[in-house]
Structure formats: C-alpha cells, structure tokens
Motif scaffolding. Structure first.
Motif, short mmCIF file in Angstrom:
data_model
loop_
_atom_site.label_atom_id
_atom_site.label_comp_id
_atom_site.label_asym_id
_atom_site.label_seq_id
_atom_site.Cartn_x
_atom_site.Cartn_y
_atom_site.Cartn_z
N LEU A 178 0.96 -1.31 0.04
CA LEU A 178 0.01 -0.04 -0.06
C LEU A 178 0.97 1.19 -0.13
O LEU A 178 1.60 1.27 0.91
CB LEU A 178 -0.92 0.03 1.14
CG LEU A 178 -2.08 1.13 1.44
CD1 LEU A 178 -2.93 1.09 0.27
CD2 LEU A 178 -2.57 1.14 2.76
N LEU A 179 0.81 2.00 -1.06
CA LEU A 179 1.71 3.32 -1.14
C LEU A 179 0.91 4.42 -1.24
O LEU A 179 -0.35 4.54 -1.41
CB LEU A 179 2.33 2.96 -2.60
CG LEU A 179 3.15 2.01 -2.99
CD1 LEU A 179 3.90 1.75 -4.34
CD2 LEU A 179 4.25 1.69 -1.81
N PRO A 180 1.37 5.61 -0.70
CA PRO A 180 0.87 6.76 -1.01
C PRO A 180 0.48 7.31 -2.52
O PRO A 180 1.48 6.62 -3.41
CB PRO A 180 1.75 7.94 -0.34
CG PRO A 180 3.10 7.31 -0.59
CD PRO A 180 2.84 5.83 -0.21
N GLY A 181 -0.46 7.74 -2.84
CA GLY A 181 -0.68 8.06 -4.30
C GLY A 181 0.35 9.01 -4.74
O GLY A 181 0.81 9.87 -3.97
N ALA A 182 0.85 8.71 -6.08
CA ALA A 182 1.87 9.60 -6.73
C ALA A 182 1.35 10.97 -7.02
O ALA A 182 0.06 11.44 -7.30
CB ALA A 182 2.10 8.92 -7.85
N VAL A 183 2.11 12.13 -6.64
CA VAL A 183 1.84 13.41 -7.14
C VAL A 183 2.73 13.81 -8.14
O VAL A 183 4.05 13.92 -8.29
CB VAL A 183 2.38 14.29 -5.91
CG1 VAL A 183 2.02 15.67 -6.08
CG2 VAL A 183 1.59 13.86 -4.50
N ASP A 184 2.23 13.86 -9.50
CA ASP A 184 2.81 14.09 -10.59
C ASP A 184 2.98 15.47 -10.95
O ASP A 184 1.88 16.18 -11.37
CB ASP A 184 2.32 13.39 -11.87
CG ASP A 184 3.30 13.55 -13.44
OD1 ASP A 184 3.97 14.24 -12.99
OD2 ASP A 184 2.81 12.93 -14.26
N VAL A 185 4.13 16.23 -10.77
CA VAL A 185 3.81 17.66 -10.88
C VAL A 185 4.22 18.36 -12.17
O VAL A 185 4.55 19.50 -12.29
CB VAL A 185 5.03 18.40 -9.71
CG1 VAL A 185 4.73 18.08 -8.13
CG2 VAL A 185 6.46 17.72 -10.05
N HIS A 186 3.97 17.70 -13.24
CA HIS A 186 4.41 17.85 -14.50
C HIS A 186 3.69 17.31 -15.48
O HIS A 186 4.05 16.36 -16.06
CB HIS A 186 5.81 17.80 -14.86
CG HIS A 186 6.11 18.79 -15.94
ND1 HIS A 186 7.49 19.64 -15.90
CD2 HIS A 186 5.74 18.98 -17.12
CE1 HIS A 186 7.44 20.13 -17.06
NE2 HIS A 186 6.59 19.81 -17.73
N VAL A 187 2.48 17.57 -15.78
CA VAL A 187 1.56 17.02 -16.85
C VAL A 187 0.87 18.03 -17.92
O VAL A 187 0.86 19.10 -17.52
CB VAL A 187 0.30 16.03 -16.23
CG1 VAL A 187 0.87 15.07 -15.47
CG2 VAL A 187 -0.92 17.12 -15.63
N HIS A 188 0.61 17.56 -19.20
CA HIS A 188 -0.19 18.61 -20.04
C HIS A 188 -1.34 17.87 -20.50
O HIS A 188 -1.23 16.73 -21.14
CB HIS A 188 0.91 18.65 -21.01
CG HIS A 188 2.21 19.56 -20.82
ND1 HIS A 188 2.37 20.83 -20.86
CD2 HIS A 188 3.42 18.84 -20.56
CE1 HIS A 188 3.58 21.28 -20.85
NE2 HIS A 188 4.11 20.02 -20.39
N PHE A 189 -2.53 18.22 -19.64
CA PHE A 189 -3.68 17.63 -19.93
C PHE A 189 -4.46 18.34 -21.37
O PHE A 189 -5.42 17.91 -21.54
CB PHE A 189 -4.56 17.25 -18.95
CG PHE A 189 -4.12 16.33 -17.95
CD1 PHE A 189 -3.39 15.32 -18.21
CD2 PHE A 189 -5.03 16.13 -16.66
CE1 PHE A 189 -2.91 14.33 -17.37
CE2 PHE A 189 -4.77 14.96 -15.90
CZ PHE A 189 -3.60 14.30 -16.22
N ARG A 190 -3.72 19.28 -21.73
CA ARG A 190 -4.19 19.85 -23.07
C ARG A 190 -5.20 20.91 -23.22
O ARG A 190 -5.44 21.45 -24.31
CB ARG A 190 -4.23 18.72 -24.24
CG ARG A 190 -2.89 18.15 -24.51
CD ARG A 190 -1.67 18.59 -24.72
NE ARG A 190 -0.65 17.95 -25.16
CZ ARG A 190 0.74 18.38 -25.32
NH1 ARG A 190 0.99 19.60 -25.06
NH2 ARG A 190 1.53 17.64 -25.63
N GLN A 191 -6.20 20.80 -22.25
CA GLN A 191 -7.15 21.49 -22.21
C GLN A 191 -7.09 22.99 -21.41
O GLN A 191 -6.54 22.64 -20.45
CB GLN A 191 -8.62 20.93 -21.82
CG GLN A 191 -9.25 19.86 -22.70
CD GLN A 191 -10.45 19.36 -22.13
OE1 GLN A 191 -10.55 18.91 -21.05
NE2 GLN A 191 -11.54 19.64 -22.80
N PRO A 192 -7.48 24.03 -22.12
CA PRO A 192 -8.22 24.28 -23.50
C PRO A 192 -7.45 24.29 -24.47
O PRO A 192 -6.05 24.45 -24.47
CB PRO A 192 -8.84 25.65 -23.05
CG PRO A 192 -7.91 26.37 -22.14
CD PRO A 192 -7.42 25.39 -21.43
#
Length: 444
Positions: free
Chosen positions: A46-60
């Motif tokens: 059981l791990l802590p959820g990852a915190v991804d500090v660099h994404v491009h979800f592209r919207q808008p």
C-alpha cells in the motif's frame, strides 16, 4: 474503508483505516467499522498516491490530444492521485481569466490537481497571482523555440515577483543560444552537421538529429543561470525534467530541487532508431552513459522528484519528419509501473520510489495532506502487487493518444487507486472500473 495487512514502503505490515476522505489510523489489528469495505492487502503493498507535478492535459485548446477526463483516468490507472497541469495550453495560463477557464475543464478530473501559471511577454502577474496558483511555471529559460519562451530579463522579473508572492518557480532550463544550428536543414556549417547523403546540405533528418540539436550543454548552462537568478531572489526554484547528470548536479549545487522523467531514466539515444519521431521530446533523449548517470543520481538521492512531463500528441501528429513532429510523449499512466518494475528487478528501493513520487513532491510544493500513508493525511492510496508485472501496451492505456514510448517494457500497475477515500480506479475484478470526477484544486 479498511486496508487489511498491507505492506508499506518501509516494509512494515499495517492495517490502514480510512474515515471519509482522510486516513484515520495506521496500526496493527485495527477493527473494521460497520459497513467498512475491507480490502485484503496480504502480500501486497500500500503506497501513497503519486503526485505528478508535471503534466499537460491539453485543455483548453488541444482537446483532440488529451482532455481532463482521459488524462485523469490515465493518471488514476497508473497510481497518480494528484497532478499539476502546465500553462502552455490555448489560451496559455498567463492571467486570471485563462486560469479560470482551465479550472472549468478540470471539473472532469478524477484526481486532485494544481494549475501552474506561466510567463510570456504579455503576462498579467497581478491577475495571475490573485488565483490559487500551484506554482509559477513552467517558465522556459531563454528557449526561443517554446510557446512560453521568455528572455533572461523577463525571467528575472518573473522570479522576483514570484518571490514577493511566495510561490515556487518551475523552470524548463535549456539555453537556445547553445543549440547546434548546424544540425538543422539550412543551418550553419560545423558542429554535427554536414551533408547527410540525401542532398540535404548542412542538416540531418535522422531520428537522432533532435538530440544532436538540443545539446546537453544547453541544459547545464541554463540550469546554472536559473539557480543563480533564483538564489539572488531567494525563491524556491524547481528545475523541470532534468535530462543530464550535469543538470542534476548544477541544480543540487545551486540549492534548487529537480525532477527527472521516466523517459530520461529508461530511454536513451540508443532507442531512437526504433522510436523515430515518437521519441522526440524537450529536453531530448541523451546518451546511454548520461541516462545511466541520471539513474544513479536517482538512486543516491540527488534527484528529488520523478515527474512525467506527460505531453500526448496523436499518432498522426507524431508521424512526421524529425523537424516537423511535435515534441512530447505520454507518461502519466506508466511512471509508477515502470519504477515499481525497477524495484522488482532490484534496481531501486521501494522507499526511494515512494519519496520521489509522493513524499518529496508533496513537501517541495507545500501539500501537507499528500504524500504519506499516515493518520490525518488525505486518503490517497494505491494497492500494488509487485509479483504482478505485465507488458506495457499502448492499446491497454487510457490516454486519448493511444500510444506509449515504453511499448513492450514491463510495468507493475495498481490494482486499486483511491483519491481522498473515493475509489478512482479498481482492477481487482474481471473488468476495470473508474470512479467519479471528484478531483479538487489542491490550492483551494
């Protein structure tokens, strides 16, 4: 919800009780409350959820590549429970109105999120800083090839304003003045250029040309400049997607934190003949020797964070010439599975993976409720079975783009991902299921 007999990253076997949206207790032989969903974690982690500090979800602006629904489903399926979206959307997130527009799209997110504000020549700092910014960034230092590119004077001004507002600065550090123009078609002579044999005098069109063009020296020089500006302003500076050992060392020497990506940890220029333009990203892939040196700095603690720079494009967009294809690869769903596979193979410790994907990013960016399996923290939890590795296939992933540079690699994927006590992803049965869009802005 009660997680029974879960092995934590440090090897302790504990029960973990969730009450509402937070972890209520971590201990041995905890009693289940009436109506609790009991999750048997015997033999699993059981791990802590990852915190991804660099994404491009592209919207808008670019929803055909990714949107907050598909991007957050991909995150949840990969064990990521918090993301930070970068500002180079359309419109770019450089003022309050653009921030508010982006946040309206984020209502579709299954995972928690932060929104980075950016800097351009016409940015509105008073309007931008009035919003609940996660950080000021991604600021491209002296990178004239990026949509968010700024010059050194504007960079210094932005850092000073960030210091006044007490927000961290995330920097894309590549110095365009040190790119090797001789590699480009029509570029100047010298360097790595020359006639490549197809009549393209002074330029290259092979898959490795992008790496030859955006030199390793360009990154190291820009990191050194950035950390000096940050030190002068006394601001928390974070170097994004550091791709070279020289860049990692320069960040550490200058008192900045840094992140590396899975593609710079597990891919190198040796992979480019097979990847072609699907391996083009910024910064580019480096030599195998530099890749191994960056991985060693991850092991020894010099690297602070692993983040994905999840930057999806369609297959049609990537299937172009090396100078025409857009830069970027997807990665939010495969980051933790790849790192867990490395743990399984004995190349990394599970505690190190926990720190660079959860504990460290939460601490660096001021998220006291994230990043740990401990009472009082948000119930952001991931159940994994290290004995259940499987082959990574683009067709099985959930990003809208439908491909991955890690095709054929082994990954250890989550069985269950929980965001603040809400089941976001469940693959324990015959069919995987996703939860509701419960994601919240972590700055609110």
């Amino acid at each position: 919800m009660l997680f029974r007999e879960a092995t934590l990253a440090d090897g302790r076997v504990r029960d973990v009780r969730v009450d509402g949206e937070e972890i209520a207790a971590v201990g041995a032989d905890l009693d289940a409350a009436a109506g609790d969903d009991v999750v048997d974690c015997a033999g699993k982690h059981l791990l802590p959820g990852a915190v991804d500090v660099h994404v491009h979800f592209r919207q808008p602006g670019y929803g055909h590549k990714e949107d907050w629904g598909t991007g957050s489903r991909s995150a949840a399926a990969g064990g990521v429970t918090t993301v930070v979206d970068q500002p180079n959307t359309s419109p770019p997130t450089v003022d309050g109105a653009a921030f508010d527009e982006k946040e309206s799209y984020a209502d579709a997110s299954l995972v928690d999120y932060g929104i980075n504000g950016g800097v351009t020549a016409d940015w509105d700092p008073s309007s931008l800083f009035a919003r609940p910014l996660f950080a000021l960034g991604e600021v491209f230092l002296a990178d004239s090839t990026g949509d968010m590119g700024i010059d050194a004077d504007l960079f210094a001004d932005a850092v000073a304003r960030a210091a006044d507002a007490d927000v961290p600065v995330t920097v894309h550090a590549e110095d365009a003045d040190l790119f090797d123009d001789s590699v480009k078609p029509g570029g100047s002579s010298g360097g790595d250029g020359g006639d490549n044999g197809d009549g393209n005098d002074g330029g290259r069109t092979d898959a490795d040309a992008w790496s030859a063009y955006r030199t390793a020296e360009a990154e190291a020089a820009a990191v050194k400049r950035a950390v000096q500006v940050g030190a002068d302003a006394d601001v928390a500076l974070h170097i994004a997607h550091t791709s070279t050992p020289e860049g990692v060392d320069a960040a550490a020497a200058g008192g900045a934190t840094c992140e590396v990506t899975p593609h710079h940890l597990f891919l190198s220029r040796d992979d480019l003949p097979a990847l072609g333009t699907f391996g083009r990203m910024n910064p580019p892939l480096r030599s195998e020797e530099r890749r191994e040196a960056v991985l060693e700095r991850l092991r020894d603690g010099t690297v602070d964070v692993v983040a994905t720079d999840h930057a999806p494009h369609t297959r049609e967009e990537k299937d172009a010439g090396i100078w025409e294809a857009p830069s970027g690869v997807p990665g939010v769903e495969t980051m933790l599975p790849l790192l867990l596979s490395a743990v399984r193979d004995g190349d990394l410790t599970l505690e190190r993976v926990r720190d660079v994907t959860a504990a460290n990013p939460a601490a660096i960016f001021g998220l006291p409720r994230k990043g740990r399996v401990a009472a009082g923290r948000d119930a952001d939890l991931v159940v994994v079975d290290l004995d259940a590795a499987r082959e990574i296939r683009g067709d099985d992933l959930h990003s809208k783009c439908g491909w991955t540079p890690f095709e054929g690699f082994d990954g250890v994927f989550p069985e269950l991902t929980v965001v603040r006590g809400h089941v976001a992803y469940d693959a324990r049965g015959d069919d995987e299921t996703f939860g509701d869009a419960v994601g919240e802005n972590v700055r609110r």
